[in-house]
Design a protein around this motif. Structure first.
Motif, PDB file in Angstrom:
ATOM      1  N   ALA A  87       4.076 -31.910   4.174  1.00  0.00           N
ATOM      2  CA  ALA A  87       3.726 -33.072   3.364  1.00  0.00           C
ATOM      3  C   ALA A  87       4.936 -33.920   2.992  1.00  0.00           C
ATOM      4  N   LYS A  88       6.094 -33.286   2.758  1.00  0.00           N
ATOM      5  CA  LYS A  88       7.217 -34.035   2.183  1.00  0.00           C
ATOM      6  C   LYS A  88       8.386 -34.250   3.139  1.00  0.00           C
ATOM      7  N   CYS A  89       8.563 -33.421   4.101  1.00  0.00           N
ATOM      8  CA  CYS A  89       9.819 -33.444   4.858  1.00  0.00           C
ATOM      9  C   CYS A  89       9.633 -33.788   6.334  1.00  0.00           C
ATOM     10  N   ALA A  90       8.475 -33.433   6.881  1.00  0.00           N
ATOM     11  CA  ALA A  90       8.309 -33.521   8.332  1.00  0.00           C
ATOM     12  C   ALA A  90       8.409 -34.954   8.845  1.00  0.00           C
ATOM     13  N   ALA A  91       8.094 -35.934   7.973  1.00  0.00           N
ATOM     14  CA  ALA A  91       8.171 -37.335   8.406  1.00  0.00           C
ATOM     15  C   ALA A  91       9.575 -37.656   8.919  1.00  0.00           C
ATOM     16  N   CYS A  92      10.600 -37.110   8.283  1.00  0.00           N
ATOM     17  CA  CYS A  92      11.971 -37.379   8.719  1.00  0.00           C
ATOM     18  C   CYS A  92      12.532 -36.248   9.587  1.00  0.00           C
ATOM     19  N   HIS A  93      12.420 -35.029   9.087  1.00  0.00           N
ATOM     20  CA  HIS A  93      13.071 -33.921   9.811  1.00  0.00           C
ATOM     21  C   HIS A  93      12.197 -33.356  10.922  1.00  0.00           C
ATOM     22  N   GLN A  94      10.949 -33.847  11.038  1.00  0.00           N
ATOM     23  CA  GLN A  94      10.008 -33.472  12.095  1.00  0.00           C
ATOM     24  C   GLN A  94       9.479 -32.032  11.933  1.00  0.00           C
ATOM     25  N   GLY A  95       8.263 -31.832  12.435  1.00  0.00           N
ATOM     26  CA  GLY A  95       7.642 -30.513  12.385  1.00  0.00           C
ATOM     27  C   GLY A  95       8.467 -29.468  13.124  1.00  0.00           C
ATOM     28  N   SER A  96       9.196 -29.917  14.119  1.00  0.00           N
ATOM     29  CA  SER A  96      10.020 -29.004  14.912  1.00  0.00           C
ATOM     30  C   SER A  96      11.314 -28.620  14.198  1.00  0.00           C
ATOM     31  N   GLY A  97      11.614 -29.307  13.070  1.00  0.00           N
ATOM     32  CA  GLY A  97      12.872 -29.051  12.371  1.00  0.00           C
ATOM     33  C   GLY A  97      14.080 -29.593  13.112  1.00  0.00           C
ATOM     34  N   GLY A  99      14.714 -32.876  13.614  1.00  0.00           N
ATOM     35  CA  GLY A  99      15.124 -34.198  13.155  1.00  0.00           C
ATOM     36  C   GLY A  99      14.947 -35.257  14.224  1.00  0.00           C
ATOM     37  N   VAL A 100      15.614 -36.375  14.032  1.00  0.00           N
ATOM     38  CA  VAL A 100      15.580 -37.468  15.004  1.00  0.00           C
ATOM     39  C   VAL A 100      17.033 -37.801  15.315  1.00  0.00           C
ATOM     40  N   ALA A 101      17.375 -37.710  16.601  1.00  0.00           N
ATOM     41  CA  ALA A 101      18.776 -37.831  16.991  1.00  0.00           C
ATOM     42  C   ALA A 101      19.441 -39.057  16.375  1.00  0.00           C
ATOM     43  N   GLY A 102      20.573 -38.818  15.711  1.00  0.00           N
ATOM     44  CA  GLY A 102      21.358 -39.911  15.154  1.00  0.00           C
ATOM     45  C   GLY A 102      20.828 -40.476  13.841  1.00  0.00           C
ATOM     46  N   VAL A 103      19.607 -40.125  13.455  1.00  0.00           N
ATOM     47  CA  VAL A 103      19.034 -40.711  12.236  1.00  0.00           C
ATOM     48  C   VAL A 103      18.754 -39.651  11.166  1.00  0.00           C
ATOM     49  N   GLY A 127      19.434 -35.054  -3.657  1.00  0.00           N
ATOM     50  CA  GLY A 127      19.512 -35.945  -2.501  1.00  0.00           C
ATOM     51  C   GLY A 127      20.954 -36.235  -2.088  1.00  0.00           C
ATOM     52  N   VAL A 128      21.098 -36.852  -0.919  1.00  0.00           N
ATOM     53  CA  VAL A 128      22.433 -37.186  -0.401  1.00  0.00           C
ATOM     54  C   VAL A 128      22.387 -38.608   0.129  1.00  0.00           C
ATOM     55  N   ASN A 129      23.442 -39.349  -0.186  1.00  0.00           N
ATOM     56  CA  ASN A 129      23.496 -40.736   0.232  1.00  0.00           C
ATOM     57  C   ASN A 129      24.896 -41.017   0.762  1.00  0.00           C
ATOM     58  N   GLY A 130      25.080 -40.865   2.076  1.00  0.00           N
ATOM     59  CA  GLY A 130      26.424 -41.097   2.606  1.00  0.00           C
ATOM     60  C   GLY A 130      26.649 -40.268   3.851  1.00  0.00           C
ATOM     61  N   GLU A 131      27.917 -40.007   4.122  1.00  0.00           N
ATOM     62  CA  GLU A 131      28.243 -39.282   5.349  1.00  0.00           C
ATOM     63  C   GLU A 131      28.002 -37.791   5.241  1.00  0.00           C
ATOM     64  N   MET A 132      27.329 -37.237   6.223  1.00  0.00           N
ATOM     65  CA  MET A 132      27.060 -35.814   6.213  1.00  0.00           C
ATOM     66  C   MET A 132      27.162 -35.295   7.646  1.00  0.00           C
ATOM     67  N   VAL A 133      27.979 -34.262   7.827  1.00  0.00           N
ATOM     68  CA  VAL A 133      28.144 -33.712   9.165  1.00  0.00           C
ATOM     69  C   VAL A 133      27.209 -32.518   9.329  1.00  0.00           C
ATOM     70  N   VAL A 134      26.342 -32.577  10.322  1.00  0.00           N
ATOM     71  CA  VAL A 134      25.425 -31.470  10.595  1.00  0.00           C
ATOM     72  C   VAL A 134      25.574 -31.077  12.061  1.00  0.00           C
ATOM     73  N   LYS A 135      25.929 -29.831  12.313  1.00  0.00           N
ATOM     74  CA  LYS A 135      26.133 -29.333  13.675  1.00  0.00           C
ATOM     75  C   LYS A 135      27.057 -30.263  14.486  1.00  0.00           C
ATOM     76  N   GLY A 136      28.124 -30.686  13.812  1.00  0.00           N
ATOM     77  CA  GLY A 136      29.139 -31.473  14.503  1.00  0.00           C
ATOM     78  C   GLY A 136      28.824 -32.956  14.646  1.00  0.00           C
ATOM     79  N   ILE A 137      27.671 -33.382  14.182  1.00  0.00           N
ATOM     80  CA  ILE A 137      27.332 -34.812  14.302  1.00  0.00           C
ATOM     81  C   ILE A 137      27.309 -35.431  12.906  1.00  0.00           C
ATOM     82  N   THR A 138      27.931 -36.597  12.770  1.00  0.00           N
ATOM     83  CA  THR A 138      27.963 -37.262  11.464  1.00  0.00           C
ATOM     84  C   THR A 138      26.745 -38.167  11.297  1.00  0.00           C
ATOM     85  N   TYR A 139      26.031 -37.935  10.210  1.00  0.00           N
ATOM     86  CA  TYR A 139      24.883 -38.785   9.872  1.00  0.00           C
ATOM     87  C   TYR A 139      25.268 -39.643   8.677  1.00  0.00           C
ATOM     88  N   ILE A 140      24.856 -40.874   8.674  1.00  0.00           N
ATOM     89  CA  ILE A 140      25.044 -41.712   7.487  1.00  0.00           C
ATOM     90  C   ILE A 140      23.668 -42.218   7.107  1.00  0.00           C
TER      91      ILE A 140
END
Ligand code: HEC
Length: 201
Positions: A87-97, A99-103, A127-140
């Motif tokens: 209900a709350k997370c899958a829209a962004c992080h996807q049911g597969s967990g 996520g969406v590449a780069g976003v 929450g987080v608002n800014g640069e975050m490195v996950v598995k070697g990739i930087t998300y903003i």
């Protein structure tokens, strides 16, 4: 002229019975008593029934007593973490967990998800608002805060994301959420990025 009295008009009436009389009969005492008892019970019922509940329940159950019992603390959760995730997370992080590449970063095999449980709880609470490195990739991006979820829901949710998609981290206890919420209650803003997330502020 005879002196025999002339039959008067009233003679037949004399022979008639008297008009019936209703009399004055009081209500039987037991009827008065039982009406009084019913009135007193009614008044007592109105005064003693809690107000403010949905009248459709028709009795003294409350909304809370109709909910399924919430048993939590790691092991047997009746709050379904997977359902909260959907209900709350899958829209962004996807049911597969994944996520969406780069976003939206993945939660599967993410070091944040399977790492320090206090930091994970804080990410969710603020929450987080800014640069975050996950598995070697930087998300903003912007990860919303989920303060509005209850401690039960957050514990079940985090326990779920730590155990699906190949993740195998221990469950998150209800007390961990409660104490992280208390410890970081002064925070009103999301974290400014992955590196600024502290376990206690
Ligand atoms: C609006 C989209 C959105 C929603 C909804 C959302 N997130 Fe996020 N989430 C993000 C973004 C974007 C980041 C990366 C933050 C950044 O770049 O600053 C993130 C980061 C995270 C992280 C840390 C990085 C990682 O990938 O491990 C976790 C854990 C996380 N989210 C869990 C959740 C959970 C659990 C929910 C559901 C309650 C949720 N998120 C809902 C967008 C979202």
């Amino acid at each position: 002229m005879s002196d025999e009295p002339k039959p008067s008009n009233s003679t037949p009436r004399v022979r008639e019975n008297e008009d019936p009389n209703e009399g004055n009969r009081p209500l039987p005492w037991f009827l008065v008593m039982s009406l009084g008892a019913m009135a007193m019970w009614g008044a007592f019922y109105i005064v003693s029934t809690p107000s403010g509940e949905d009248s459709a329940f028709g009795d003294q159950r409350t909304v809370a007593s109709l909910r399924p019992p919430v048993v939590l603390a790691g092991a047997a959760a009746t709050v379904d973490g997977k359902q909260v995730y959907g209900a709350k997370c899958a829209a962004c992080h996807q049911g597969s967990g994944l996520g969406v590449a780069g976003v939206f970063p993945p939660l599967a095999a993410s070091e944040w998800v399977i790492g320090d449980e206090k930091i994970l709880a804080n990410i969710l609470l603020h929450g987080v608002n800014g640069e975050m490195v996950v598995k070697g990739i930087t998300y903003i991006g912007a990860m919303p805060a989920w303060k509005s979820l209850s401690d039960d829901e957050l514990a079940a949710l985090l326990t779920y994301i730590r155990s699906d998609w190949g993740n195998a981290a221990p469950p998150i206890k209800l007390e961990t959420i409660t104490s992280q919420r208390e410890l970081t209650k002064a925070r009103t803003e999301p974290y400014a990025g992955g590196s600024s997330i502290k376990p206690d502020s």
